[in-house]
Enzyme design. Structure first.
Site, short mmCIF file in Angstrom:
data_model
loop_
_atom_site.label_atom_id
_atom_site.label_comp_id
_atom_site.label_asym_id
_atom_site.label_seq_id
_atom_site.Cartn_x
_atom_site.Cartn_y
_atom_site.Cartn_z
N GLU A 144 48.48 63.21 46.00
CA GLU A 144 49.44 63.54 44.95
C GLU A 144 50.30 64.76 45.23
O GLU A 144 51.45 64.82 44.79
CB GLU A 144 48.68 63.74 43.63
CG GLU A 144 48.00 62.49 43.11
CD GLU A 144 48.99 61.36 42.86
OE1 GLU A 144 49.87 61.53 42.01
OE2 GLU A 144 48.88 60.33 43.56
N SER A 433 27.08 12.68 18.17
CA SER A 433 25.67 12.39 17.93
C SER A 433 24.76 13.60 18.06
O SER A 433 23.58 13.53 17.70
CB SER A 433 25.20 11.29 18.89
OG SER A 433 25.83 10.07 18.59
#
Length: 721
Positions: A144, A433
């Site tokens: 940075e 079912s």
């Protein structure tokens, strides 16, 4: 005479010469001096008049510019100094700037207390430049701001370099690269000291967008704020603020949270490769997050390693070793287990303590990561090996204990998701079912028996308002006198409808609702064939009620919710057992009947070697939905399969792929567990249809339908196995 005159003339001449010499060398007064000067010949300039005029003008302009510039610079310096001084007095103590989240976080723990998911803005705790790994500190600075420890908050060289790069790339001087120092980035993270005000901003996103604005005016404010910070805090304190507030993807705010999130360790323990990966996230956190794309994240880390090496922070050998063994995700981060489950649990608590929390919250859950992995692996295996390539069919799985504690949940084929549509909890589908066990449960509780005999024969029921309805079996055949066990085992429709009519449709609805199926249930006889809509979670919970001996179950995943650092739970749940629905004897008979479904009936593909299994298949009209619901003595599991847009499945019934998914899931779930017998009756011989036929439905009038449209829809969508 003549000689004397010549002598006197010579003497006079000498005197005059001396007088003139003295007057020239030392004039007695100013007037004499001035006269002497005027008598001196003037020196003429060799430059043309125009040139002399231009040179003079330039010199005058230069002097004017210097005067103006120096005074403007003085004023600017004064204003800058006053601004920096004012901001210096407004800056809070260093410790107050370490956690700047507007929202809190939620940490979710599994049944063993291990972290399996995070939500919200995660903060791992305060760290400083002195407490983190030195490799991490170096990686951040190298990436940075390599001049961080040498500038005063602003780097003229960095700005000049950024302008040069922007111009070379065809952009404006201030577009693209900004040349911001790490201190300026901290100023931006702090939003230049402007706190979030909900009255001023529409939401948090709008506030953060304003903080990231890159206008010239904003940059100037950034510079002033950065210089004030340099005056107020030490370099390591500024770096510490940055390390605590930087967003690093996957909801992680700060390097401690990111280290825990991705590697399962503290920021003080990360090695060179892990430090490089974390620092590499600063450029684009979401894009480079290793949970999003590990390979891309490792490639970015390689660039950070190069920068660290070029700046003398690591040796060539250290760089080579870190590149050869790149950082890997922890097991928890790799699995990202419980995405669907975590989303569901987040909805179990109040929003102000979950989705919208401003506190850090810890939720203890029922999730079993081993079972969750088993369900995910099973689903992946079936779709890779048994489903045609390119199919858009979906599936969902729920695994729970008999008391309703959910142990695993898969809400769709995409496993590593957050906030996705959860087909296990949100999709309402017809169970077909798979609903029939509740019809038989009602009949058993009203006096029928597993070996009671019923006629499977043509039947027509007059439904008021819609006319006659004649249900059909899946195989389009009639089987005469059959026991209830055989009727359920083979999923015959006609006996189920007749049984529901005899037991009373209202009673069937009541039993199903008490077991936990809370969705609206059909009013007509098609109720018996699963014409209503429900969710997989509700159905699985209802089957858990059958396994536990007939007591209702409320599926749950949240065990307790507490604030981080506080051992007192704000809310919690001990279990999901509710009131009794059917008698233990009825439940044991029903489990035996469902055991026969798997042993000898439609659910044969769900069988497990050496483990007793009970269950039921379900397929709706045109195979829009296919289900298998079942359980062992330890766990209940439900599987649904279908298309989101209700497109019919091709060649799929509940006895097929859903049963196979269930089999693969439970094979993995039961691995290493000593099998237990099912809590069921154990007749000495299987039931045979030789007794008196019980056909009470023909002697009684059919129940009246309250909703003709529901009955008609039920007749259309009624189903078989």
């Amino acid at each position: 005479m003549t000689g004397q005159k010549r002598g006197r003339g010579k003497l006079v001449a000498e005197r005059r010469y001396k007088t003139d010499t003295k007057a020239t060398a030392a004039p007695k007064n100013k007037t004499a001096s001035a006269k002497t000067k005027r008598r001196a010949p003037k020196r003429q300039s060799t430059q043309p008049f125009v040139v002399r005029m231009i040179v003079g003008l330039v010199r005058w302009v230069a002097r004017l510019v210097w005067v103006i510039t120096s005074r403007v610079a003085l004023v600017v310096a004064l204003i800058l100094g006053l601004s920096v001084g004012y901001l210096y007095t407004t800056l809070p103590p260093f410790a107050d700037l370490l956690d700047g989240r507007a929202r809190g976080s939620v940490t979710l723990l599994d049944r063993d207390g291990s972290v399996f998911a995070w939500r919200g803005e995660q903060f791992g705790g305060q760290i400083t430049a002195d407490t983190v790994s030195p490799f991490l500190k170096d990686a951040i600075v190298a990436t940075e701001d390599r001049r961080f420890y040498g500038h005063f908050g602003v780097s003229p060289r960095g700005i000049a370099s950024a302008v040069r790069i922007n111009l070379s790339e065809g952009r404006g001087p201030l577009s693209g690269h900004g040349g911001s120092t790490l201190t300026q980035q901290v100023a931006k993270l702090l939003c230049l000291g402007v706190p979030f005000d909900p009255k001023q901003w529409a939401d948090q996103a709008a506030y953060e967008a304003d903080c990231r604005e890159g206008t010239l005016a904003r940059k100037l404010k950034e510079v002033v704020y950065a210089m004030a910070m340099e005056a107020r805090y030490s370099k390591d304190e500024i770096l510490s603020i940055y390390m605590n507030r930087a967003y690093l993807g996957a909801g992680a705010n700060g390097f401690e949270a990111a280290a825990q999130r991705y590697f399962g360790k503290s920021a003080a323990e990360v090695n060179i490769a892990e430090s490089a990966m974390l620092a590499g996230l600063l450029t684009a956190p979401s894009r480079y997050a290793p949970t999003n794309n590990l390979t891309r994240s490792q490639e970015r880390a390689g660039i950070v390693l190069l920068l660290m090496n070029q700046q003398g922070m690591i040796s060539d050998e250290e760089r080579a070793q870190a590149k050869a063994r790149p950082a890997e995700l922890s097991d928890t981060a790799e699995k990202r287990a419980g995405g669907y489950f975590a989303d569901w649990v987040m909805g179990a608590g109040p929003d102000f303590l979950t989705r919208d929390t401003t506190e850090d919250v810890v939720i203890d859950t029922t999730l079993d990561q081993r079972i969750q992995a088993a369900a995910e692996d099973a689903l992946t295996y079936i779709f890779e090996n048994k489903v045609r390539e390119g199919s858009a069919a979906q599936a969902a799985i729920v695994v729970m204990s008999a008391d309703g504690a959910v142990r695993g949940m898969v809400g769709g084929r995409k496993l590593k998701v957050s906030g996705a549509f959860n087909r296990a909890t949100q999709a309402k589908r017809q169970p077909g079912s798979a609903f029939k066990p509740f019809v038989f449960a009602t009949a058993l509780d009203l006096g029928w028996s597993y070996d009671s005999v019923i006629l499977d024969e043509p039947i027509t029921i007059d439904i008021p308002g819609s006319g006659p309805w004649s249900p059909q079996n899946y195989d389009r055949k009639f089987h005469g006198a059959v026991t209830l066990t055989d009727a359920l085992k083979n999923s015959f429709n006609i006996p189920a409808v007749k049984l529901a009519m005899d037991a009373g449709l209202e009673n069937v609805r009541t039993v199903a609702q008490m077991f936990g199926i809370e969705s609206d249930l059909a009013q007509g006889p098609a109720l018996a064939l699963g014409a209503s809509e429900t969710t997989l979670l509700e159905m699985t919970g209802a089957y858990a009620g059958i396994l536990n001996g007939g007591s209702s179950v409320a599926p749950y995943g949240l065990k307790s919710l507490r604030l981080k650092g506080d051992n007192t739970a704000l809310m919690g749940q001990e279990g999901g057992l509710g009131e009794r629905v059917i008698t233990p004897d009825s439940a044991q008979q029903l489990i035996y009947m469902m055991y026969n479904v798997v042993q000898n009936g439609t659910g044969a593909r769900a069988q497990l070697d050496g483990i007793e299994v009970a269950g039921k298949t379900g397929t709706t009209q045109a195979a829009r939905d296919a289900w298998f619901m079942g359980f062992t003595a330890d766990y209940v599991a439900g599987v649904w399969m279908g298309y989101d847009d209700n497109t019919p499945l091709t060649g799929v019934t509940g006895s097929g792929l859903p049963a196979e998914i269930w089999h693969e899931t439970m094979t993995r779930v039961m691995e290493g567990i000593d099998p237990k017998p099912l809590p069921m009756i154990r007749p000495s011989a299987p039931p045979v249809a030789t007794g008196q036929v019980t056909d009470r439905v023909e002697r009684g009038a059919p129940d009246k339908a309250d909703n003709v449209l529901r009955d008609l829809l039920g007749a259309i969508f009624g189903s078989g196995n």
